[in-house]
Scaffold this active site. Structure first.
Site, PDB file in Angstrom:
ATOM      1  N   ASN A  50      66.414 -37.328   3.804  1.00  0.00           N
ATOM      2  CA  ASN A  50      66.987 -37.773   2.540  1.00  0.00           C
ATOM      3  C   ASN A  50      67.227 -36.579   1.609  1.00  0.00           C
ATOM      4  OD1 ASN A  50      67.805 -39.626   0.463  1.00  0.00           O
ATOM      5  ND2 ASN A  50      66.447 -41.153   1.361  1.00  0.00           N
ATOM      6  N   ALA A  66      53.527 -40.632   0.182  1.00  0.00           N
ATOM      7  CA  ALA A  66      54.306 -39.970  -0.864  1.00  0.00           C
ATOM      8  C   ALA A  66      53.404 -39.096  -1.736  1.00  0.00           C
ATOM      9  CB  ALA A  66      55.009 -41.012  -1.723  1.00  0.00           C
ATOM     10  N   HIS A  88      51.441 -17.195   0.011  1.00  0.00           N
ATOM     11  CA  HIS A  88      51.185 -15.882  -0.588  1.00  0.00           C
ATOM     12  C   HIS A  88      49.686 -15.690  -0.782  1.00  0.00           C
ATOM     13  CE1 HIS A  88      55.466 -15.367  -1.404  1.00  0.00           C
ATOM     14  NE2 HIS A  88      55.454 -16.659  -1.704  1.00  0.00           N
ATOM     15  N   ARG A 119      44.584 -36.343   3.682  1.00  0.00           N
ATOM     16  CA  ARG A 119      43.520 -36.690   4.637  1.00  0.00           C
ATOM     17  C   ARG A 119      43.897 -37.982   5.362  1.00  0.00           C
ATOM     18  NH1 ARG A 119      39.711 -33.188   3.402  1.00  0.00           N
ATOM     19  NH2 ARG A 119      39.089 -32.704   1.288  1.00  0.00           N
ATOM     20  N   ASP A 139      60.907 -19.238   6.877  1.00  0.00           N
ATOM     21  CA  ASP A 139      60.822 -17.821   7.227  1.00  0.00           C
ATOM     22  C   ASP A 139      60.456 -17.664   8.706  1.00  0.00           C
ATOM     23  OD1 ASP A 139      60.690 -18.055   4.351  1.00  0.00           O
ATOM     24  OD2 ASP A 139      60.221 -15.925   4.321  1.00  0.00           O
ATOM     25  N   SER A 186      58.137 -39.565   0.076  1.00  0.00           N
ATOM     26  CA  SER A 186      58.775 -38.791  -0.998  1.00  0.00           C
ATOM     27  C   SER A 186      57.841 -37.759  -1.621  1.00  0.00           C
ATOM     28  CB  SER A 186      59.234 -39.732  -2.114  1.00  0.00           C
ATOM     29  OG  SER A 186      60.211 -40.619  -1.635  1.00  0.00           O
TER      30      SER A 186
END
Length: 198
Positions: free
Chosen positions: A88, A163, A118, A183, A96, A145
């Site tokens: 969607n 979601a 990072h 979880r 990467d 979502s």
């Protein structure tokens, strides 16, 4: 000498070790930014053109794939999508390194799949220091979502991600998982076949 340096950087990336923007600059030609822009601005009625662009953008793409624009990708060329995929709007691939999506996968609006993170210490983030680990989404997964899937995660066959979840660890097959951090809350069972039936 450059080839040897490139091989060394690729080896570090493959091991999930730190590398910098400058070190990885030689990978820039693999980015498909112009093609992604074109895809996101192709009219809905031009399904064949969208398919052509998707084949140009992605590393591999299956049959009967639906990817609603806009979508975003760091590269695009590190994404593999299987058959009967539905993605969607506002799906983001931070690819990467590889993102592999199986067959019959559904992804809801606003989902981010990020293979890159990072370091916590700011000194290690100089020159955009980062690490990357591949993501694997097995067949028949549904991701709700605004979920975020983090580096190195594998989501097992048939599982459902709720979601808004932040998936920081792998999820076993046939599981319902949700939350921050995500979880497993229960298995998917035969009883779920009767859900929302008369």
């Amino acid at each position: 000498m450059a080839d040897a340096q490139h091989e060394e950087v690729l080896a570090r990336i493959a091991e999930g070790l730190l590398y910098t923007e400058t070190e990885a600059a030689f990978l820039a030609p693999r980015r498909r930014q112009d093609e992604i822009f074109a895809y996101n601005h192709t009219p809905p009625g031009e399904a064949e053109r969208r398919r052509e662009l998707l084949v140009e953008i992605l590393a591999s793409v299956g049959e009967r794939t639906v990817l609603l624009p806009p979508f975003h990708a760091a590269f695009g060329s590190n994404v593999h999508i299987g058959d009967d995929f539905f993605g969607n709007v506002n799906l983001t691939f931070v690819d990467d390194v590889g993102i592999r999506i199986g067959d019959d996968v559904m992804i809801a609006p606003g989902v981010t799949l990020t293979t890159t993170g990072h370091p916590v210490h700011p000194a290690r983030r100089a020159d955009f220091g980062r690490f990357s680990e591949p993501i694997v989404i097995e067949d028949k997964v549904w991701i709700g979502s605004n979920a975020v899937v983090l580096p190195g995660v594998r989501i097992g066959y048939g599982s459902v991600i709720g979601a808004g979840s932040v998936v920081s660890r792998s999820i076993p097959p046939m599981s319902v998982a949700l939350g921050t951090p995500c979880r497993v809350v229960r298995p998917i069972t035969e009883e779920d076949l009767a859900e929302r039936t008369a």
